[in-house]
Design a protein around this motif. Structure first.
Motif, short mmCIF file in Angstrom:
data_model
loop_
_atom_site.label_atom_id
_atom_site.label_comp_id
_atom_site.label_asym_id
_atom_site.label_seq_id
_atom_site.Cartn_x
_atom_site.Cartn_y
_atom_site.Cartn_z
N ALA A 13 13.09 73.68 42.07
CA ALA A 13 13.89 74.86 41.69
C ALA A 13 14.36 74.61 40.26
N ASP A 14 14.89 75.63 39.61
CA ASP A 14 15.36 75.45 38.24
C ASP A 14 16.37 74.30 38.17
N PRO A 15 16.01 73.19 37.51
CA PRO A 15 16.91 72.02 37.51
C PRO A 15 18.25 72.32 36.83
N ASN A 16 18.29 73.39 36.07
CA ASN A 16 19.56 73.72 35.42
C ASN A 16 20.54 74.39 36.38
N ILE A 17 20.07 74.85 37.55
CA ILE A 17 21.04 75.37 38.52
C ILE A 17 21.06 74.58 39.83
N VAL A 18 20.02 73.80 40.08
CA VAL A 18 20.03 72.92 41.26
C VAL A 18 19.85 71.47 40.79
N PRO A 19 20.94 70.74 40.63
CA PRO A 19 20.84 69.38 40.09
C PRO A 19 19.98 68.46 40.97
N GLU A 20 19.90 68.77 42.29
CA GLU A 20 19.10 67.90 43.19
C GLU A 20 17.61 68.25 43.16
#
Ligand code: ADP
Ligand code: ASP
Ligand code: MG
Length: 412
Positions: free
Chosen positions: A181-188
């Motif tokens: 997922a977009d790493p900028n909104i889902v850190p995991e």
């Protein structure tokens, strides 16, 4: 010795130091003995700035002139990068889209590539030069400057790689690769080592902007090996490749979201043949692309129809519908531009059941109401209220176990 196409996005060439960093990376590949073609975007924020300038001159700028303005962003980048590379003692030459001869159709602001005559680039490589090509731009048969749609430098890179039969097309960006997922909104979110063209195509068209949709389509058609990776480190990124049988074992590979669409509902439309054809025919005539469509069951000979369009076409679509309200026997038009589409994607969905139900349950548990649903063989999308977007992406990421190593399920 290989032939490599490297593409650097806006953030990677965002200032003078970053351009010098790109120059160093390019020359390392050249020093290793490879032939290198570099495609660059405009410096970060520049394309938006240019659009803003044009809009100060005209509410709806003439698209031919808009392309003349937009193409300048990439032209600055190629010249600067060429100078930076020359400063490191290497030979480099910049090329605009028309100099390469990236021939497109004449649909300004979203032109399609028709052919590439890369002789000048081949010549430059043969003379030992590094070729620096402006992304995002082309030239029509009438010699007009065209652009390839937002994010179009990815397409330039893939198309150059296809035209020259490059060994690899490396897309350098500000994240380490394609994530679950977009790493900028889902850190995991987890970086994927590999993803199939079809999954990447769905993720891109459903909102994951790491690759432009048409560039993935092009890569798939010409089987261009694409490597998405960071311009700020040397970590291996994500390979976008042809699907193989191991990929089907992963049910959901990624989650995407799109906040760029709006919903239009027409109430009490007459429920008789050819009404939908009239309605969507008018919308299509205006070159507006409709995404999801939902029609309710008929009550007293009328029904409600809802559909989504890009936010940029929201006002225009409402105008068009208002004009034909009487003709389609409808009551009124209701608009909602505070929506988002959240999607789960995976080739494994073809062979696993219960995936959509799990998505609905997960959203329901968070009291997120689903406004519209659409499915295809390898994706399920739900339209929800925009304010729940980040929450929805995070809970779905968790529910499908994407942060951990992919769970392999053998049951059908
Ligand atoms: P560039 O300027 O290099 O073309 P973009 O901004 O177009 O870069 O694309 C990179 C961005 O895509 C990342 O910063 C990230 O926020 C976003 N993105 C969205 N979904 C994903 C995903 N699944 N994996 C990686 N990045 C993603
Ligand atoms: N500069 C263009 C844009 O911002 C193209 C690109 O960056 O790929 O959309
Ligand atoms: Mg991009």
């Amino acid at each position: 010795m290989a032939l490599i196409v490297q593409k650097y996005g806006g953030t990677s060439v965002g200032d003078v130091d970053r351009i010098k960093n790109v120059a160093r990376r390019v020359t390392l590949a050249r020093a290793a003995g490879h032939d290198v073609i570099v495609v660059v975007s405009a410096m970060a924020g520049e394309t938006d700035r240019l659009i803003g300038l044009a809009q100060k001159m005209a509410e709806r700028p003439d698209e031919r002139e808009l392309d003349v303005i937009l193409a300048t962003g990439e032209q600055v980048s190629i010249g600067l990068l060429s100078l930076a590379i020359q400063g490191l003692g290497y030979r480099a030459r910049s090329f605009t889209g028309s100099q390469v001869r990236i021939q497109t159709d004449d649909v300004h602001t979203k032109a399609r590539i028709v052919s590439i005559d890369a002789d000048r680039v081949r010549q430059a490589l043969a003379e030992g030069e590094i070729a620096i090509v402006a992304g995002f731009q082309g030239v029509s048969a009438e010699d007009e400057i065209t652009t390839l749609g937002r994010g179009g430098s990815d397409l330039t890179a893939v198309a150059m790689a296809a035209a020259l039969a490059a060994d690899v097309c490396e897309i350098y960006t500000d994240v380490d690769g394609v994530y679950t997922a977009d790493p900028n909104i889902v850190p995991e979110a987890r970086k994927l080592d590999r993803i199939s063209y079809d999954e990447m195509l769905e993720l891109a068209s459903l909102g994951a902007k790491v690759l432009q949709t048409r560039s993935v389509e092009y890569a798939k058609n010409y089987l261009v090996p694409v490597h998405v990776r960071s311009s700020f480190n040397d970590n291996p990124g994500t390979m976008v490749v042809k699907e193989d049988t191991t990929m089907e074992k992963v049910v959901v590979s990624g989650i995407a979201y799109n906040k760029q669409e709006a919903k239009i509902t027409i109430t009490r439309v007459a429920d008789r043949p050819s009404i939908a054809a009239t309605l969507f025919g008018r919308v299509a005539e205006a070159n507006i692309v409709v995404d999801m469509i939902v029609q309710n069951i008929s009550q007293d000979g009328s029904t409600d129809i809802s559909f989504t369009v890009p936010k940029t076409d929201y006002a225009r679509t409402q105008e068009i519908v208002r004009v034909i309200l009487k003709e389609i026997g409808a009551d009124k038009v209701i608009g909602d531009d505070k929506i988002a589409k959240v999607s789960i994607v995976g080739v494994g969905m073809r062979t696993h059941s219960g995936v959509a139900a799990k998505m609905f349950e997960t959203l329901g548990r968070e009291k997120i109401n689903i406004l519209m649903i659409s499915t295809s063989e390898i994706k399920v999308s739900c339209v929800i209220e925009a304010k729940y977007t980040e929450l929805a992406v995070r809970v779905l990421h968790e529910a499908f176990g994407l942060a951990r190593e992919a769970v392999v399920e053998d049951t059908v």
